[in-house]
Design a protein around this motif. Structure first.
Motif, short mmCIF file in Angstrom:
data_model
loop_
_atom_site.label_atom_id
_atom_site.label_comp_id
_atom_site.label_asym_id
_atom_site.label_seq_id
_atom_site.Cartn_x
_atom_site.Cartn_y
_atom_site.Cartn_z
N LEU A 101 0.83 -1.21 0.00
CA LEU A 101 0.00 0.00 0.00
C LEU A 101 0.87 1.25 0.00
N LEU A 102 1.91 1.25 0.81
CA LEU A 102 2.81 2.39 0.86
C LEU A 102 3.57 2.54 -0.46
N ALA A 103 4.01 1.42 -1.02
CA ALA A 103 4.72 1.46 -2.30
C ALA A 103 3.82 2.00 -3.41
N ILE A 104 2.56 1.60 -3.42
CA ILE A 104 1.61 2.09 -4.43
C ILE A 104 1.41 3.59 -4.26
N ALA A 105 1.25 4.04 -3.02
CA ALA A 105 1.06 5.47 -2.77
C ALA A 105 2.27 6.28 -3.22
N VAL A 106 3.46 5.80 -2.89
CA VAL A 106 4.69 6.50 -3.29
C VAL A 106 4.81 6.52 -4.82
N MET A 107 4.54 5.38 -5.45
CA MET A 107 4.62 5.31 -6.91
C MET A 107 3.60 6.26 -7.56
N ALA A 108 2.38 6.30 -7.05
CA ALA A 108 1.36 7.17 -7.61
C ALA A 108 1.74 8.64 -7.43
N LEU A 109 2.31 8.99 -6.29
CA LEU A 109 2.76 10.36 -6.07
C LEU A 109 3.95 10.71 -6.97
N PHE A 110 4.84 9.76 -7.17
CA PHE A 110 5.97 9.95 -8.07
C PHE A 110 5.48 10.22 -9.49
N LEU A 111 4.53 9.41 -9.95
CA LEU A 111 3.97 9.60 -11.28
C LEU A 111 3.20 10.92 -11.39
N THR A 112 2.52 11.31 -10.30
CA THR A 112 1.81 12.59 -10.27
C THR A 112 2.79 13.73 -10.49
N TYR A 113 3.91 13.66 -9.78
CA TYR A 113 4.95 14.69 -9.90
C TYR A 113 5.42 14.81 -11.35
N TRP A 114 5.72 13.69 -11.97
CA TRP A 114 6.22 13.72 -13.34
C TRP A 114 5.15 14.15 -14.33
N LEU A 115 3.91 13.81 -14.06
CA LEU A 115 2.83 14.24 -14.93
C LEU A 115 2.63 15.75 -14.83
N ILE A 116 2.80 16.30 -13.63
CA ILE A 116 2.72 17.76 -13.46
C ILE A 116 3.84 18.44 -14.26
N LEU A 117 5.04 17.87 -14.20
CA LEU A 117 6.14 18.42 -15.00
C LEU A 117 5.82 18.33 -16.49
N GLY A 118 5.25 17.22 -16.92
CA GLY A 118 4.87 17.05 -18.32
C GLY A 118 3.81 18.05 -18.74
N LEU A 141 -4.77 17.05 -16.83
CA LEU A 141 -5.43 17.30 -15.54
C LEU A 141 -6.18 16.09 -14.98
N PRO A 142 -6.98 15.37 -15.78
CA PRO A 142 -7.63 14.19 -15.21
C PRO A 142 -6.63 13.13 -14.75
N GLY A 143 -5.52 12.99 -15.47
CA GLY A 143 -4.50 12.02 -15.06
C GLY A 143 -3.85 12.41 -13.75
N ILE A 144 -3.56 13.69 -13.59
CA ILE A 144 -2.97 14.18 -12.34
C ILE A 144 -3.94 13.96 -11.18
N ALA A 145 -5.20 14.32 -11.39
CA ALA A 145 -6.21 14.12 -10.34
C ALA A 145 -6.38 12.64 -10.03
N SER A 146 -6.35 11.80 -11.06
CA SER A 146 -6.52 10.35 -10.87
C SER A 146 -5.39 9.77 -10.04
N LEU A 147 -4.16 10.13 -10.38
CA LEU A 147 -3.01 9.59 -9.66
C LEU A 147 -2.96 10.10 -8.22
N ALA A 148 -3.31 11.37 -8.02
CA ALA A 148 -3.34 11.91 -6.66
C ALA A 148 -4.42 11.22 -5.82
N LEU A 149 -5.59 11.00 -6.42
CA LEU A 149 -6.66 10.30 -5.70
C LEU A 149 -6.27 8.85 -5.43
N TRP A 150 -5.60 8.22 -6.36
CA TRP A 150 -5.12 6.85 -6.17
C TRP A 150 -4.17 6.78 -4.98
#
Length: 165
Positions: A101-118, A141-150
């Motif tokens: 669960l923690l790994a998924i949360a960290v990965m989703a936040l990591f992807l959120t960060y990179w999507l924001i940069l993109g 924007l929907p991808g960023i919101a989705s990953l943050a909610l995930w």
């Protein structure tokens, strides 16, 4: 799981479903136009396909696909390898679950960060879809919101699981 987060994840997935239905309808119309074009060609006529069909599908699917991740996490619907884990003690299974669960949360936040940069790069480049000329950055924007909610759903499950270890 807090009721508001559950409703948000469900509503977000339903909105993703609406986008998928729109993609299917546009695809059906475009395929129908292709068939009609072939038929009309026999009589010297032509029926054009939808201009920008590929643009729409590419942008819409990039928004819709991640919208299901939070709901999937909410229902613990992700792939899990239980073949050898089922032989571990209950305590070890719970610890592995918490770690995942923690790994998924960290990965989703990591992807959120990179999507924001993109998004920032796409916005600053002024990237437009080829045929329709739509700006591409809003579809991030929907991808960023989705990953943050995930990540939020996974973190909530992580802290809820803390009471069970």
């Amino acid at each position: 799981m807090p009721a508001l987060m559950e409703k948000l994840a469900i509503g977000w997935a339903l909105l993703g479903g609406v986008l998928l239905i729109a993609i299917v309808l546009v695809t059906a119309v475009n395929v129908g136009a292709f068939g009609l074009d072939r038929l009309a060609g026999l009589f010297g006529g032509a029926v054009p396909g939808l201009p920008g069909y590929e643009d729409f599908v590419r942008l819409a699917i990039s928004a819709a696909a991640p919208m299901f991740f939070p709901y999937c996490q909410l229902r613990r619907g992700h792939v899990a390898v239980d073949i050898f884990v089922s032989h571990f003690s209950l305590r070890t299974q719970r610890r592995l679950d918490r770690f995942s669960l923690l790994a998924i949360a960290v990965m989703a936040l990591f992807l959120t960060y990179w999507l924001i940069l993109g998004l920032g790069e796409t916005y600053s480049d002024g990237a437009l879809s080829r045929v329709l000329g739509w700006p591409e950055w809003p579809f991030y924007l929907p991808g960023i919101a989705s990953l943050a909610l995930w990540a939020l759903v996974a973190l909530t499950q992580f802290f809820k699981a803390d009471a069970h270890v």
